[in-house]
Design an enzyme around this catalytic site. Structure first.
Site, PDB file in Angstrom:
ATOM      1  N   LYS A   8       0.657  -1.237  -0.059  1.00 26.07           N
ATOM      2  CA  LYS A   8       0.100   0.037   0.024  1.00 26.07           C
ATOM      3  C   LYS A   8       1.049   1.260  -0.004  1.00 26.07           C
ATOM      4  O   LYS A   8       1.706   1.384   0.756  1.00 26.07           O
ATOM      5  CB  LYS A   8      -0.999   0.019   1.341  1.00 26.07           C
ATOM      6  CG  LYS A   8      -1.672   1.499   1.377  1.00 26.07           C
ATOM      7  CD  LYS A   8      -2.855   1.351   0.586  1.00 26.07           C
ATOM      8  CE  LYS A   8      -3.864   2.484   0.885  1.00 26.07           C
ATOM      9  NZ  LYS A   8      -4.284   2.149   2.407  1.00 26.07           N
ATOM     10  N   VAL A   9       0.676   2.146  -0.929  1.00 30.14           N
ATOM     11  CA  VAL A   9       1.505   3.324  -1.098  1.00 30.14           C
ATOM     12  C   VAL A   9       0.547   4.512  -1.291  1.00 30.14           C
ATOM     13  O   VAL A   9      -0.696   4.433  -1.561  1.00 30.14           O
ATOM     14  CB  VAL A   9       2.642   3.164  -2.307  1.00 30.14           C
ATOM     15  CG1 VAL A   9       3.506   2.067  -2.066  1.00 30.14           C
ATOM     16  CG2 VAL A   9       1.958   2.948  -3.521  1.00 30.14           C
ATOM     17  N   SER A  10       1.042   5.825  -1.325  1.00 31.23           N
ATOM     18  CA  SER A  10       0.232   6.918  -1.632  1.00 31.23           C
ATOM     19  C   SER A  10       0.420   6.896  -3.220  1.00 31.23           C
ATOM     20  O   SER A  10       1.202   6.644  -4.208  1.00 31.23           O
ATOM     21  CB  SER A  10       1.197   7.845  -1.251  1.00 31.23           C
ATOM     22  OG  SER A  10       0.951   8.095   0.058  1.00 31.23           O
ATOM     23  N   THR A  36       0.058  11.846  -0.747  1.00 27.69           N
ATOM     24  CA  THR A  36      -1.091  12.556  -1.676  1.00 27.69           C
ATOM     25  C   THR A  36      -1.635  13.769  -0.626  1.00 27.69           C
ATOM     26  O   THR A  36      -1.829  14.820  -1.238  1.00 27.69           O
ATOM     27  CB  THR A  36      -2.307  11.605  -1.785  1.00 27.69           C
ATOM     28  OG1 THR A  36      -2.001  10.603  -2.547  1.00 27.69           O
ATOM     29  CG2 THR A  36      -3.505  12.413  -2.571  1.00 27.69           C
ATOM     30  N   ALA A  37      -1.632  13.585   0.626  1.00 27.74           N
ATOM     31  CA  ALA A  37      -1.859  14.828   1.505  1.00 27.74           C
ATOM     32  C   ALA A  37      -0.802  15.996   1.129  1.00 27.74           C
ATOM     33  O   ALA A  37      -1.398  17.143   0.955  1.00 27.74           O
ATOM     34  CB  ALA A  37      -1.941  14.311   2.997  1.00 27.74           C
ATOM     35  N   HIS A  75      -6.906  10.323   7.298  1.00 31.87           N
ATOM     36  CA  HIS A  75      -7.697   9.212   8.302  1.00 31.87           C
ATOM     37  C   HIS A  75      -8.394   9.594   9.264  1.00 31.87           C
ATOM     38  O   HIS A  75      -9.376  10.334   9.087  1.00 31.87           O
ATOM     39  CB  HIS A  75      -6.517   8.185   8.515  1.00 31.87           C
ATOM     40  CG  HIS A  75      -5.543   7.658   7.621  1.00 31.87           C
ATOM     41  ND1 HIS A  75      -5.961   7.216   6.303  1.00 31.87           N
ATOM     42  CD2 HIS A  75      -4.214   7.238   7.725  1.00 31.87           C
ATOM     43  CE1 HIS A  75      -5.033   6.877   5.863  1.00 31.87           C
ATOM     44  NE2 HIS A  75      -3.793   6.794   6.351  1.00 31.87           N
TER      45      HIS A  75
END
Length: 277
Positions: free
Chosen positions: A54-56, A113-114, A154
């Site tokens: 799992k990655v951005s 991404t944030a 989150h």
């Protein structure tokens, strides 16, 4: 041979991958799992450390030469974007228009991404100083005055008022208003040469189906890794981040990824996006 998987300990990931991790997906190999914040998995993926990871989405331009993007299992959606928070409304007048000059901002990772959304929103007027902080330490740090503002993700969107913090901007809402597209947050990648991407996608989709068909089956597993989150926050977290895009990116999901990374490349924030197979 075991499949080496890396995901976050967040409820959306543990909910989605419970069946795969626990051998409940027919024909899938056994799985060895590592739990880590996305800033850690972004870096590990660049070294090729995991078969599934799992990655951005923001990290894809650095990763797609070594990984396939899977069309399922990730985190996209609407109304689920990162928030920029301050203590007691600090900076609301001077920073709310995107000019973060003079501010020290805590972010959850340089290739998240944030942070990419923050850079796009504040184009030309970025924070004077950025500090990468584990996301669970950001809100306490802002509340204590260590940072002028904090970029949170989150479950923090449900819990930030208890720290006495104020929302300066909802970057997801900004993105949706500007593009009409969902927010592409987290992606699932399959390492080239280590796992067939078609098979991997079928295992992940089956794990998603299992999660939705029997939500209680993963309850203890999810709560064990939820970092002391209350049950109602866990439920809201899963409801928000596990959605139709988790089962399949679809046309809108792919369009969102393409729009984000093309815009980032045009601003010189990321390399150009390689072809997505």
């Amino acid at each position: 041979m075991a499949l080496n998987l890396a995901i976050s300990p967040c409820p959306n990931d543990t909910f989605v991958f419970h069946a795969l991790v626990h051998g409940l997906v027919p024909d899938a190999p056994p799985v060895t799992v590592t739990y880590a914040d996305v800033d850690v998995t972004n870096t590990a993926a660049q070294r090729g450390e995991y078969d599934l990871v799992k990655v951005s989405f923001a990290a894809l331009p650095w990763l797609l030469d070594g990984y396939h993007l899977l069309p399922c299992g990730g985190a996209l959606g609407r109304g689920c974007g990162p928030l920029l928070l301050t203590a007691d409304g600090t900076g609301r007048d001077s920073w709310a228009d995107g000019d973060l000059s003079g501010a020290t901002v805590a972010v959850p990772g340089e290739r998240t991404t944030a942070y990419l959304l923050l850079r796009l929103w504040s184009a030309g007027r970025p924070p004077t100083r950025i500090e990468v902080v584990p996301f669970h330490e950001i809100m306490p740090g802002v509340a204590a005055g260590r940072y002028d503002a904090g970029l949170v993700i989150h479950e923090a969107r449900f819990t930030y008022p208890r720290y006495g913090l104020t929302e300066l901007v909802d970057l997801g809402a900004w993105w949706e208003a500007d593009t009409g597209l969902p927010i592409p947050l987290g992606a699932i990648l399959a390492r080239r040469g280590a796992v067939d991407p078609g098979a991997a996608a079928s295992w992940v989709r089956e794990s998603v189906r299992h999660a939705w068909a029997d939500p209680d089956a993963s309850r203890d597993y999810v709560l064990t890794h939820a970092q002391e989150m209350e049950t109602d926050v866990v439920d809201r977290h899963i409801a928000l981040y596990v959605n139709e895009f988790t089962a399949d990116l679809g046309t809108d999901g792919h369009a969102a990824v393409d729009a984000l990374l093309r815009r980032a490349a045009a601003h010189g924030l990321t390399p150009p996006l390689p072809p997505v197979d």
